[in-house]
Design an enzyme around this catalytic site. Structure first.
Site, PDB file in Angstrom:
ATOM      1  N   LYS A  85      17.773  46.079 -32.177  1.00  0.00           N
ATOM      2  CA  LYS A  85      18.684  45.155 -32.680  1.00  0.00           C
ATOM      3  C   LYS A  85      18.429  43.674 -32.702  1.00  0.00           C
ATOM      4  O   LYS A  85      18.723  43.124 -33.837  1.00  0.00           O
ATOM      5  CB  LYS A  85      19.908  45.328 -31.601  1.00  0.00           C
ATOM      6  CG  LYS A  85      20.480  47.214 -31.717  1.00  0.00           C
ATOM      7  CD  LYS A  85      21.726  47.029 -30.692  1.00  0.00           C
ATOM      8  CE  LYS A  85      21.460  46.594 -29.383  1.00  0.00           C
ATOM      9  NZ  LYS A  85      20.844  47.619 -28.689  1.00  0.00           N
ATOM     10  N   ARG A 133      30.291  47.107 -26.966  1.00  0.00           N
ATOM     11  CA  ARG A 133      29.358  48.258 -26.364  1.00  0.00           C
ATOM     12  C   ARG A 133      30.383  49.111 -25.594  1.00  0.00           C
ATOM     13  O   ARG A 133      29.907  50.047 -25.078  1.00  0.00           O
ATOM     14  CB  ARG A 133      28.442  47.494 -25.262  1.00  0.00           C
ATOM     15  CG  ARG A 133      27.037  47.554 -25.462  1.00  0.00           C
ATOM     16  CD  ARG A 133      26.321  46.915 -24.282  1.00  0.00           C
ATOM     17  NE  ARG A 133      24.809  46.820 -24.121  1.00  0.00           N
ATOM     18  CZ  ARG A 133      24.100  46.083 -24.307  1.00  0.00           C
ATOM     19  NH1 ARG A 133      24.579  45.112 -25.236  1.00  0.00           N
ATOM     20  NH2 ARG A 133      22.911  46.268 -24.075  1.00  0.00           N
ATOM     21  N   ARG A 174       7.730  46.066 -23.519  1.00  0.00           N
ATOM     22  CA  ARG A 174       8.073  44.695 -24.109  1.00  0.00           C
ATOM     23  C   ARG A 174       7.614  43.495 -23.503  1.00  0.00           C
ATOM     24  O   ARG A 174       7.550  43.567 -22.105  1.00  0.00           O
ATOM     25  CB  ARG A 174       9.597  44.851 -24.273  1.00  0.00           C
ATOM     26  CG  ARG A 174      10.240  43.538 -25.043  1.00  0.00           C
ATOM     27  CD  ARG A 174      11.320  43.795 -25.400  1.00  0.00           C
ATOM     28  NE  ARG A 174      12.414  44.115 -24.701  1.00  0.00           N
ATOM     29  CZ  ARG A 174      13.729  44.776 -25.151  1.00  0.00           C
ATOM     30  NH1 ARG A 174      14.069  44.451 -26.274  1.00  0.00           N
ATOM     31  NH2 ARG A 174      14.672  44.768 -24.237  1.00  0.00           N
ATOM     32  N   ARG A 225      11.353  40.944 -19.108  1.00  0.00           N
ATOM     33  CA  ARG A 225      12.415  40.938 -18.638  1.00  0.00           C
ATOM     34  C   ARG A 225      12.849  41.796 -17.410  1.00  0.00           C
ATOM     35  O   ARG A 225      12.426  43.035 -17.525  1.00  0.00           O
ATOM     36  CB  ARG A 225      13.771  41.410 -19.727  1.00  0.00           C
ATOM     37  CG  ARG A 225      14.142  40.542 -20.592  1.00  0.00           C
ATOM     38  CD  ARG A 225      15.049  41.125 -21.730  1.00  0.00           C
ATOM     39  NE  ARG A 225      16.024  41.951 -21.558  1.00  0.00           N
ATOM     40  CZ  ARG A 225      16.798  42.510 -21.934  1.00  0.00           C
ATOM     41  NH1 ARG A 225      16.553  42.210 -23.600  1.00  0.00           N
ATOM     42  NH2 ARG A 225      17.672  43.545 -21.860  1.00  0.00           N
ATOM     43  N   ARG A 264      20.426  51.827 -18.020  1.00  0.00           N
ATOM     44  CA  ARG A 264      20.954  51.533 -19.295  1.00  0.00           C
ATOM     45  C   ARG A 264      21.277  52.621 -20.291  1.00  0.00           C
ATOM     46  O   ARG A 264      22.328  52.605 -21.215  1.00  0.00           O
ATOM     47  CB  ARG A 264      19.814  50.333 -20.063  1.00  0.00           C
ATOM     48  CG  ARG A 264      20.088  48.830 -19.176  1.00  0.00           C
ATOM     49  CD  ARG A 264      18.788  48.117 -19.344  1.00  0.00           C
ATOM     50  NE  ARG A 264      18.661  47.540 -20.419  1.00  0.00           N
ATOM     51  CZ  ARG A 264      17.665  47.041 -21.176  1.00  0.00           C
ATOM     52  NH1 ARG A 264      16.491  47.089 -20.447  1.00  0.00           N
ATOM     53  NH2 ARG A 264      17.737  46.647 -22.343  1.00  0.00           N
TER      54      ARG A 264
HETATM   55  P1  AMP Z   1      20.691  43.365 -23.931  1.00  0.00           P
HETATM   56  O1  AMP Z   1      19.857  42.294 -24.156  1.00  0.00           O
HETATM   57  O2  AMP Z   1      21.525  43.667 -25.149  1.00  0.00           O
HETATM   58  O3  AMP Z   1      19.766  44.591 -23.756  1.00  0.00           O
HETATM   59  O4  AMP Z   1      21.803  43.172 -22.830  1.00  0.00           O
HETATM   60  C1  AMP Z   1      21.236  43.278 -21.355  1.00  0.00           C
HETATM   61  C2  AMP Z   1      22.353  43.589 -20.455  1.00  0.00           C
HETATM   62  O5  AMP Z   1      23.373  42.597 -20.494  1.00  0.00           O
HETATM   63  C3  AMP Z   1      22.857  44.882 -20.540  1.00  0.00           C
HETATM   64  O6  AMP Z   1      22.095  45.945 -19.746  1.00  0.00           O
HETATM   65  C4  AMP Z   1      24.215  44.637 -19.903  1.00  0.00           C
HETATM   66  O7  AMP Z   1      24.370  44.469 -18.543  1.00  0.00           O
HETATM   67  C5  AMP Z   1      24.419  43.056 -20.305  1.00  0.00           C
HETATM   68  N1  AMP Z   1      25.350  43.271 -21.672  1.00  0.00           N
HETATM   69  C6  AMP Z   1      24.848  42.666 -22.733  1.00  0.00           C
HETATM   70  N2  AMP Z   1      25.915  42.899 -23.571  1.00  0.00           N
HETATM   71  C7  AMP Z   1      26.993  43.561 -23.092  1.00  0.00           C
HETATM   72  C8  AMP Z   1      28.280  43.853 -23.547  1.00  0.00           C
HETATM   73  N3  AMP Z   1      28.632  43.856 -24.961  1.00  0.00           N
HETATM   74  N4  AMP Z   1      28.910  44.433 -22.809  1.00  0.00           N
HETATM   75  C9  AMP Z   1      28.768  44.360 -21.561  1.00  0.00           C
HETATM   76  N5  AMP Z   1      27.343  44.013 -20.848  1.00  0.00           N
HETATM   77  C10 AMP Z   1      26.580  43.764 -21.778  1.00  0.00           C
END
Ligand code: AMP
Length: 239
Positions: free
Chosen positions: A33, A108, A148, A181, A192
């Site tokens: 994404k 989400r 990654r 990360r 996740r």
């Molecule tokens: P990402 O970088 O999109 O993989 O997000 C990393 C982490 O941030 C996720 O595993 C969640 O803990 C938190 N997170 C990101 N976006 C959301 C969202 N829309 N709602 C809740 N938690 C989020």
């Protein structure tokens, strides 16, 4: 997965003719994404709004939101809707969102989706959302996530299995030491994915049912996927 820096832009004829409007990029962790959002930003000149990036910035800056989010993110769980919605609301007030924006990693949960739908419905001048779901199989996702590595300076994304830097551990573009990360481990990835299946998969179904929805195969070269997303968005905007 090739690096963003070496990816090719979709052709000019693939560029959208009208304002792109709000675009949702949906899909499991690691489907690309963020990578695709960056391609679309270059093409359409609208901002990428990544809730993961915004939350990580809050963690780094030690804000009250960052303090709450830090441990939740480290476990691979989701930050509560009310906090994320408020953060998104603030970001959507910025003037650079007027022609449209790419939401990456939001909504989400169904709660977040309903909040966003209601917000947009209250703004008759806004185009309706177009949702694009990127699909990649589980084993690929695991390799993508655990492999990654990110350059903290240029934000170039590498993968130790399929797109390693020339010198292990260092960015090709600026020589900076690459970082992983904290939540890109196999254990956290599994959590996740559980959160995705339980809470986010219904969001995909929500937008499929509403229409203005497309699915693209994310197991192809970056530029090919980007062209597919552009074509889908153009088609959905006509409909
Ligand atoms: P990402 O970088 O999109 O993989 O997000 C990393 C982490 O941030 C996720 O595993 C969640 O803990 C938190 N997170 C990101 N976006 C959301 C969202 N829309 N709602 C809740 N938690 C989020």
């Amino acid at each position: 997965m090739s690096s963003i820096a070496t990816s090719i832009k979709p052709g000019r004829d693939a560029e959208i003719k009208t304002a792109p409007g709000p675009i949702l990029l949906l899909g499991a962790p690691g489907v690309g994404k963020g990578t695709q959002a960056k391609e679309l930003v270059k093409l359409w000149d609208i901002p990428q709004i990544s809730t993961g990036d915004l939350l990580r910035a809050n963690v780094t800056q030690g804000t009250p939101l960052g303090k709450v989010a830090n441990e939740i993110m480290a476990r691979g769980e989701l930050v509560p809707d009310s906090l994320v919605n408020e953060m998104v609301a603030l970001r959507l007030r910025e003037p650079d969102t007027v022609r449209g924006y790419i939401l990456d990693g939001f909504p989400r949960t169904l709660g977040q989706a309903r909040w966003l739908d209601a917000r947009l419905a209250a703004q008759p001048e806004s185009l309706p959302v177009v949702a694009v779901s990127i699909q990649v199989n589980y084993n690929q996702l695991l390799r993508r996530i655990t492999g990654r590595r990110i350059c903290p300076v240029s934000e170039t994304i590498y993968n130790v299995y399929v797109n390693p830097p020339r010198l292990e551990g260092f960015c090709d573009l600026d020589g900076a030491a690459l970082i992983q990360r904290a939540d890109d481990t196999e254990e956290v990835f599994k959590e996740r994915m559980r959160a995705y299946e339980a809470l986010t998969a219904p969001v995909v179904e929500h937008y499929r049912t509403l229409g203005r929805f497309a699915e693209v195969d994310g197991d192809r070269p970056i530029a090919v996927i980007a062209s597919g997303i552009v074509a889908a968005v153009e088609q959905l905007r006509k409909g």
